[in-house]
Write a protein that holds these residues in place. Sequence first.
Motif, PDB file in Angstrom:
ATOM      1  N   UNK A  91       9.440  -7.927  -8.626  1.00  0.00           N
ATOM      2  CA  UNK A  91       9.995  -6.976  -9.613  1.00  0.00           C
ATOM      3  C   UNK A  91       8.885  -6.408 -10.494  1.00  0.00           C
ATOM      4  N   UNK A  92       7.968  -7.287 -10.883  1.00  0.00           N
ATOM      5  CA  UNK A  92       6.912  -6.853 -11.810  1.00  0.00           C
ATOM      6  C   UNK A  92       5.802  -6.047 -11.128  1.00  0.00           C
ATOM      7  N   UNK A  93       5.862  -5.969  -9.777  1.00  0.00           N
ATOM      8  CA  UNK A  93       4.931  -5.068  -9.070  1.00  0.00           C
ATOM      9  C   UNK A  93       5.364  -3.619  -9.226  1.00  0.00           C
ATOM     10  N   UNK A  94       6.654  -3.424  -9.513  1.00  0.00           N
ATOM     11  CA  UNK A  94       7.162  -2.044  -9.544  1.00  0.00           C
ATOM     12  C   UNK A  94       6.591  -1.262 -10.719  1.00  0.00           C
ATOM     13  N   UNK A  95       6.307   0.010 -10.445  1.00  0.00           N
ATOM     14  CA  UNK A  95       5.669   0.872 -11.460  1.00  0.00           C
ATOM     15  C   UNK A  95       6.666   1.207 -12.562  1.00  0.00           C
ATOM     16  N   UNK A 121       0.831  -1.202   0.000  1.00  0.00           N
ATOM     17  CA  UNK A 121       0.000   0.000   0.000  1.00  0.00           C
ATOM     18  C   UNK A 121       0.873   1.263   0.000  1.00  0.00           C
ATOM     19  N   UNK A 122       1.883   1.273   0.876  1.00  0.00           N
ATOM     20  CA  UNK A 122       2.773   2.434   0.946  1.00  0.00           C
ATOM     21  C   UNK A 122       3.526   2.608  -0.376  1.00  0.00           C
ATOM     22  N   UNK A 123       3.907   1.468  -0.983  1.00  0.00           N
ATOM     23  CA  UNK A 123       4.614   1.516  -2.267  1.00  0.00           C
ATOM     24  C   UNK A 123       3.735   2.072  -3.383  1.00  0.00           C
ATOM     25  N   UNK A 124       2.461   1.711  -3.374  1.00  0.00           N
ATOM     26  CA  UNK A 124       1.534   2.237  -4.389  1.00  0.00           C
ATOM     27  C   UNK A 124       1.381   3.754  -4.192  1.00  0.00           C
ATOM     28  N   UNK A 125       1.182   4.156  -2.914  1.00  0.00           N
ATOM     29  CA  UNK A 125       1.017   5.584  -2.625  1.00  0.00           C
ATOM     30  C   UNK A 125       2.248   6.393  -3.044  1.00  0.00           C
ATOM     31  N   UNK A 126       3.427   5.776  -2.851  1.00  0.00           N
ATOM     32  CA  UNK A 126       4.666   6.482  -3.193  1.00  0.00           C
ATOM     33  C   UNK A 126       4.956   6.406  -4.699  1.00  0.00           C
ATOM     34  N   UNK A 127       4.108   5.705  -5.455  1.00  0.00           N
ATOM     35  CA  UNK A 127       4.329   5.586  -6.888  1.00  0.00           C
ATOM     36  C   UNK A 127       5.390   4.565  -7.266  1.00  0.00           C
ATOM     37  N   UNK A 128       5.833   3.764  -6.281  1.00  0.00           N
ATOM     38  CA  UNK A 128       6.881   2.776  -6.557  1.00  0.00           C
ATOM     39  C   UNK A 128       6.292   1.464  -7.084  1.00  0.00           C
ATOM     40  N   UNK A 129       5.071   1.137  -6.640  1.00  0.00           N
ATOM     41  CA  UNK A 129       4.397  -0.078  -7.123  1.00  0.00           C
ATOM     42  C   UNK A 129       3.221   0.301  -8.016  1.00  0.00           C
ATOM     43  N   UNK A 130       2.880  -0.582  -8.935  1.00  0.00           N
ATOM     44  CA  UNK A 130       1.674  -0.407  -9.743  1.00  0.00           C
ATOM     45  C   UNK A 130       0.448  -0.486  -8.829  1.00  0.00           C
ATOM     46  N   UNK A 131      -0.693  -0.074  -9.343  1.00  0.00           N
ATOM     47  CA  UNK A 131      -1.919  -0.036  -8.546  1.00  0.00           C
ATOM     48  C   UNK A 131      -2.578  -1.425  -8.494  1.00  0.00           C
ATOM     49  N   UNK A 132      -1.876  -2.389  -7.869  1.00  0.00           N
ATOM     50  CA  UNK A 132      -2.373  -3.776  -7.812  1.00  0.00           C
ATOM     51  C   UNK A 132      -3.389  -3.934  -6.681  1.00  0.00           C
ATOM     52  N   UNK A 133      -4.101  -5.057  -6.675  1.00  0.00           N
ATOM     53  CA  UNK A 133      -5.004  -5.384  -5.569  1.00  0.00           C
ATOM     54  C   UNK A 133      -4.132  -5.758  -4.361  1.00  0.00           C
ATOM     55  N   UNK A 134      -4.199  -4.922  -3.316  1.00  0.00           N
ATOM     56  CA  UNK A 134      -3.275  -5.073  -2.185  1.00  0.00           C
ATOM     57  C   UNK A 134      -3.480  -6.395  -1.448  1.00  0.00           C
TER      58      UNK A 134
END
Lengths: 197, 197
Positions: free
Chosen positions: A193-197, A141-154
């Motif tokens: 790796x593939x979670x990363x935006x 969740x923190x990674x998505x908010x920071x733009x580091x992860x794609x917007x996946x289902x947490x």
Amino acid sequence: MTGSDGESADTKTAIMEATYRALCQHGYADLTIQDIADEFEKSRSLLFYHYDTKEELLVDFLRYLLDWFADDLSADADAEPPAQLRGLLERTLPAELDEEAENFHVALVELRSQAPYVDEFREQFTRTDEFLSDTIAAYIEAGIEAGAFRDVDVDETAAMLVGLIYGTMFIRVSTGDEAFARSLRDAVLGYVDRLEA
Amino acid sequence: MTGSDGESADTKTAIMEATYRALCQHGYADLTIQDIADEFEKSRSLLFYHYDTKEELLVDFLRYLLDWFADDLSADADAEPPAQLRGLLERTLPAELDEEAENFHVALVELRSQAPYVDEFREQFTRTDEFLSDTIAAYIEAGIEAGAFRDVDVDETAAMLVGLIYGTMFIRVSTGDEAFARSLRDAVLGYVDRLEA
């Protein structure tokens, strides 16, 4: 053990460390409370004063193990979320197991296999898995908010990772197939790796 | 048991079915060969003639179980690869477990936890996991060739699915948390949906 003062906290730590050593040496199925007492440097009567059965002692040990794990993770509190997630996977999916770690994995799988027969084991394992799942979800969740992860289902992604951590541990112990464990670990790291935006 | 003629094949099947019932009833840790004999309708001496120890009998049981699983999967031999893969996951990640299936899962996790102590168990579990992994890889490969799946890394995807199957079984038994098991199953099915081209 309640143990608010220093001496009883020391005693508790010493008992927990003796339990860890005994589990590494004997596994769980054939472990006796006497085996744990044999690893305990202080007076045996002190151990038997606190615990009547090995199950009781092991419930406290599982609680101690979760506290230790949470504390260990807190070392990464200031890292970026992807590094926190990779740090958690490094701890739970080690590339290599030395003999001690291998023996401890064997004992943990044995303990988990006996959980259907000991309600308090089940409670502790449920707490552990909830902690693991919540921690991974918070990192994602923190990674998505920071733009580091794609917007996946947490929740879905956290569930997958918890499943893969335990699947790897379980297969590793039941087959001893380290090559497969490593390829599974690589697959999990590739998935992250593939979670990363 | 060698058993090429009809009578000994029948005897073997009857012993394997008795073993299944005894595992569902007693789990593995406390199981005795006598418990299996108690479930066996034919003469007990016939069972003791074929097997000296419960370990010996269970190695044959694990072999029988893998043959049964392979035979069960062959019912989907003519289906499209995505349906074959979903069929395998329906069998290995059931949405609900009745009491018998739950007890059998408990016994299987116990058996796997004892594999580090019984080399022949490890061999059978390695064979089983290789079969599972190879079968899943073959479905994915055929699905890619048919244009039904995206061009994913076959071995990595197969390893992930094997890990998730065992992770779900292991968590389910050690926590009894059916809600988490269902959410993990849903996550795995969602992962397979996203393999489709």
